[in-house]
Design a protein around this motif. Sequence first.
Motif, mmCIF file in Angstrom:
data_model
loop_
_atom_site.group_PDB
_atom_site.id
_atom_site.type_symbol
_atom_site.label_atom_id
_atom_site.label_comp_id
_atom_site.label_asym_id
_atom_site.label_seq_id
_atom_site.Cartn_x
_atom_site.Cartn_y
_atom_site.Cartn_z
ATOM 1 N N LYS A 7 0.845 -1.186 0.000
ATOM 2 C CA LYS A 7 0.000 0.000 0.000
ATOM 3 C C LYS A 7 0.886 1.243 0.000
ATOM 4 O O LYS A 7 1.767 1.400 0.834
ATOM 5 C CB LYS A 7 -0.925 0.010 1.215
ATOM 6 C CG LYS A 7 -1.844 1.214 1.270
ATOM 7 C CD LYS A 7 -2.983 1.029 2.257
ATOM 8 C CE LYS A 7 -2.511 1.092 3.687
ATOM 9 N NZ LYS A 7 -3.657 1.091 4.636
ATOM 10 N N LEU A 8 0.630 2.136 -0.951
ATOM 11 C CA LEU A 8 1.417 3.362 -1.076
ATOM 12 C C LEU A 8 0.753 4.548 -0.412
ATOM 13 O O LEU A 8 1.428 5.440 0.116
ATOM 14 C CB LEU A 8 1.648 3.686 -2.561
ATOM 15 C CG LEU A 8 2.461 2.693 -3.371
ATOM 16 C CD1 LEU A 8 2.494 3.126 -4.828
ATOM 17 C CD2 LEU A 8 3.876 2.592 -2.814
ATOM 18 N N TYR A 9 -0.583 4.574 -0.466
ATOM 19 C CA TYR A 9 -1.298 5.755 0.018
ATOM 20 C C TYR A 9 -2.739 5.376 0.287
ATOM 21 O O TYR A 9 -3.339 4.608 -0.466
ATOM 22 C CB TYR A 9 -1.248 6.862 -1.051
ATOM 23 C CG TYR A 9 -2.187 8.014 -0.818
ATOM 24 C CD1 TYR A 9 -1.861 9.045 0.054
ATOM 25 C CD2 TYR A 9 -3.419 8.066 -1.478
ATOM 26 C CE1 TYR A 9 -2.737 10.103 0.274
ATOM 27 C CE2 TYR A 9 -4.303 9.126 -1.262
ATOM 28 C CZ TYR A 9 -3.954 10.129 -0.388
ATOM 29 O OH TYR A 9 -4.814 11.167 -0.178
ATOM 30 N N GLU A 10 -3.297 5.909 1.365
ATOM 31 C CA GLU A 10 -4.723 5.752 1.627
ATOM 32 C C GLU A 10 -5.332 7.112 1.903
ATOM 33 O O GLU A 10 -4.911 7.822 2.828
ATOM 34 C CB GLU A 10 -4.984 4.812 2.806
ATOM 35 C CG GLU A 10 -6.464 4.627 3.059
ATOM 36 C CD GLU A 10 -6.794 3.470 3.989
ATOM 37 O OE1 GLU A 10 -8.003 3.214 4.210
ATOM 38 O OE2 GLU A 10 -5.854 2.819 4.479
ATOM 39 N N GLY A 11 -6.309 7.478 1.081
ATOM 40 C CA GLY A 11 -7.019 8.730 1.260
ATOM 41 C C GLY A 11 -8.409 8.494 1.811
ATOM 42 O O GLY A 11 -8.731 7.406 2.293
ATOM 43 N N LYS A 14 -10.093 6.424 -1.471
ATOM 44 C CA LYS A 14 -9.378 5.449 -2.305
ATOM 45 C C LYS A 14 -8.055 5.045 -1.658
ATOM 46 O O LYS A 14 -7.515 5.762 -0.816
ATOM 47 C CB LYS A 14 -9.093 6.037 -3.696
ATOM 48 C CG LYS A 14 -10.335 6.343 -4.498
ATOM 49 C CD LYS A 14 -10.006 6.928 -5.857
ATOM 50 C CE LYS A 14 -9.337 8.275 -5.787
ATOM 51 N NZ LYS A 14 -10.172 9.320 -5.157
ATOM 52 N N ILE A 15 -7.557 3.894 -2.087
ATOM 53 C CA ILE A 15 -6.245 3.397 -1.678
ATOM 54 C C ILE A 15 -5.449 3.101 -2.942
ATOM 55 O O ILE A 15 -5.993 2.572 -3.915
ATOM 56 C CB ILE A 15 -6.356 2.110 -0.834
ATOM 57 C CG1 ILE A 15 -7.300 2.318 0.360
ATOM 58 C CG2 ILE A 15 -4.979 1.668 -0.344
ATOM 59 C CD1 ILE A 15 -7.603 1.033 1.119
ATOM 60 N N PRO A 22 6.254 -1.552 -12.480
ATOM 61 C CA PRO A 22 6.604 -0.305 -11.795
ATOM 62 C C PRO A 22 5.807 0.915 -12.220
ATOM 63 O O PRO A 22 5.564 1.814 -11.415
ATOM 64 C CB PRO A 22 8.093 -0.132 -12.135
ATOM 65 C CG PRO A 22 8.577 -1.495 -12.451
ATOM 66 C CD PRO A 22 7.427 -2.214 -13.078
ATOM 67 N N GLU A 23 5.389 0.950 -13.483
ATOM 68 C CA GLU A 23 4.698 2.145 -13.984
ATOM 69 C C GLU A 23 3.192 2.112 -13.715
ATOM 70 O O GLU A 23 2.487 3.093 -13.997
ATOM 71 C CB GLU A 23 4.941 2.306 -15.486
ATOM 72 C CG GLU A 23 4.217 1.325 -16.392
ATOM 73 C CD GLU A 23 4.870 -0.054 -16.472
ATOM 74 O OE1 GLU A 23 4.385 -0.875 -17.272
ATOM 75 O OE2 GLU A 23 5.848 -0.307 -15.749
ATOM 76 N N LEU A 24 2.684 1.008 -13.169
ATOM 77 C CA LEU A 24 1.248 0.860 -12.957
ATOM 78 C C LEU A 24 0.910 0.688 -11.472
ATOM 79 O O LEU A 24 1.687 0.116 -10.711
ATOM 80 C CB LEU A 24 0.725 -0.351 -13.729
ATOM 81 C CG LEU A 24 0.892 -0.320 -15.250
ATOM 82 C CD1 LEU A 24 0.367 -1.610 -15.860
ATOM 83 C CD2 LEU A 24 0.182 0.889 -15.858
ATOM 84 N N LEU A 25 -0.260 1.177 -11.103
ATOM 85 C CA LEU A 25 -0.761 1.059 -9.735
ATOM 86 C C LEU A 25 -2.173 0.487 -9.761
ATOM 87 O O LEU A 25 -2.854 0.534 -10.787
ATOM 88 C CB LEU A 25 -0.801 2.434 -9.054
ATOM 89 C CG LEU A 25 0.492 3.244 -8.991
ATOM 90 C CD1 LEU A 25 0.217 4.616 -8.380
ATOM 91 C CD2 LEU A 25 1.553 2.511 -8.207
ATOM 92 N N ILE A 26 -2.603 -0.039 -8.630
ATOM 93 C CA ILE A 26 -3.993 -0.437 -8.459
ATOM 94 C C ILE A 26 -4.666 0.594 -7.560
ATOM 95 O O ILE A 26 -4.185 0.899 -6.471
ATOM 96 C CB ILE A 26 -4.114 -1.846 -7.858
ATOM 97 C CG1 ILE A 26 -3.654 -2.887 -8.884
ATOM 98 C CG2 ILE A 26 -5.553 -2.126 -7.417
ATOM 99 C CD1 ILE A 26 -3.622 -4.299 -8.355
ATOM 100 N N GLN A 27 -5.775 1.131 -8.043
ATOM 101 C CA GLN A 27 -6.557 2.105 -7.304
ATOM 102 C C GLN A 27 -7.817 1.414 -6.797
ATOM 103 O O GLN A 27 -8.620 0.926 -7.593
ATOM 104 C CB GLN A 27 -6.912 3.289 -8.208
ATOM 105 C CG GLN A 27 -7.736 4.372 -7.547
ATOM 106 C CD GLN A 27 -7.766 5.655 -8.366
ATOM 107 O OE1 GLN A 27 -6.917 6.525 -8.218
ATOM 108 N NE2 GLN A 27 -8.750 5.780 -9.249
ATOM 109 N N THR A 28 -7.960 1.365 -5.479
ATOM 110 C CA THR A 28 -9.088 0.692 -4.843
ATOM 111 C C THR A 28 -10.057 1.724 -4.290
ATOM 112 O O THR A 28 -9.667 2.623 -3.541
ATOM 113 C CB THR A 28 -8.602 -0.217 -3.704
ATOM 114 O OG1 THR A 28 -7.731 -1.225 -4.234
ATOM 115 C CG2 THR A 28 -9.768 -0.900 -3.000
ATOM 116 N N LYS A 47 -20.662 2.176 -2.511
ATOM 117 C CA LYS A 47 -20.086 3.336 -3.198
ATOM 118 C C LYS A 47 -18.798 2.990 -3.931
ATOM 119 O O LYS A 47 -18.562 3.465 -5.054
ATOM 120 C CB LYS A 47 -19.819 4.470 -2.200
ATOM 121 C CG LYS A 47 -19.199 5.720 -2.833
ATOM 122 C CD LYS A 47 -19.134 6.887 -1.836
ATOM 123 C CE LYS A 47 -17.948 6.788 -0.923
ATOM 124 N NZ LYS A 47 -16.683 7.214 -1.583
ATOM 125 N N GLY A 48 -17.954 2.175 -3.324
ATOM 126 C CA GLY A 48 -16.693 1.826 -3.969
ATOM 127 C C GLY A 48 -16.907 1.174 -5.328
ATOM 128 O O GLY A 48 -16.264 1.536 -6.313
#
Length: 237
Positions: A7-11, A14-15, A22-28, A47-48
């Motif tokens: 996990k890089l970031y949780e707002g 979204k997470i 390396p150039e791609l992320l998963i947005q949850t 909602k998610g």
Amino acid sequence: MTKKGKKLYEGKAKILYETDQPELLIQTFKDDATAGDGDKKGIIQGKGAYNNAISARLFEVLASNGVSNHFVEKLDEVDMLVKGLQMFPIEVTIRNTVAGGMSRRLGIREGETLKSAVLEYHLKDDELHDPLINEYHIRALGLVEEKTLEKMEDAAFRANEVLKAFLKDRNIDLVDFKLEFGASGDEILVGDEISPDTCRFWDSETKEKLDKDRFRKDLGGIEEAYREVRKRICEMG
């Protein structure tokens, strides 16, 4: 199959996760909902999944009409694969109808149609409540380069025309919406999401609110509104 990594970031909504590319992320997308800079918190069931589906479709519509964005593909109910971006500390808002902050600031009744679309910039800073800024602030503070700002503005107005037409066919008025941008190498792309969390959607006939204002203003029918938007955007033609 792309693997979800660290996990890089949780707002608030979204997470972001690393992937094995390396150039791609998963947005949850989360069911969590906030308003008033986090003062009001709650859960909007489903909602998610709704926002993931809506954002995926609208990103596809933008891409097919020349507005580049970070969306790669929808992975499952709440996950999408996106390009990793170096995000800019600016939110871009386009307003077609007076509502929300514009109504409060200028004392104009909500619902008045503007003669032309209005573009606003806000500094991304929760502690400062995302203050309104202009091009002079952006240049003076060195928030983005001039050519980047021009690309963001052009993309925002283009997105407005594309989304207004697409949504109108689905009996939805695009009242206003927020975009966030970032850099992927030399590309400037729309990132984040495009959903009832970040847009004001009104039914074209009844003017019923079909967005997060139902949560902000305790109007009820929140899940039903998100579900209806998903139905119209993802299932209608």
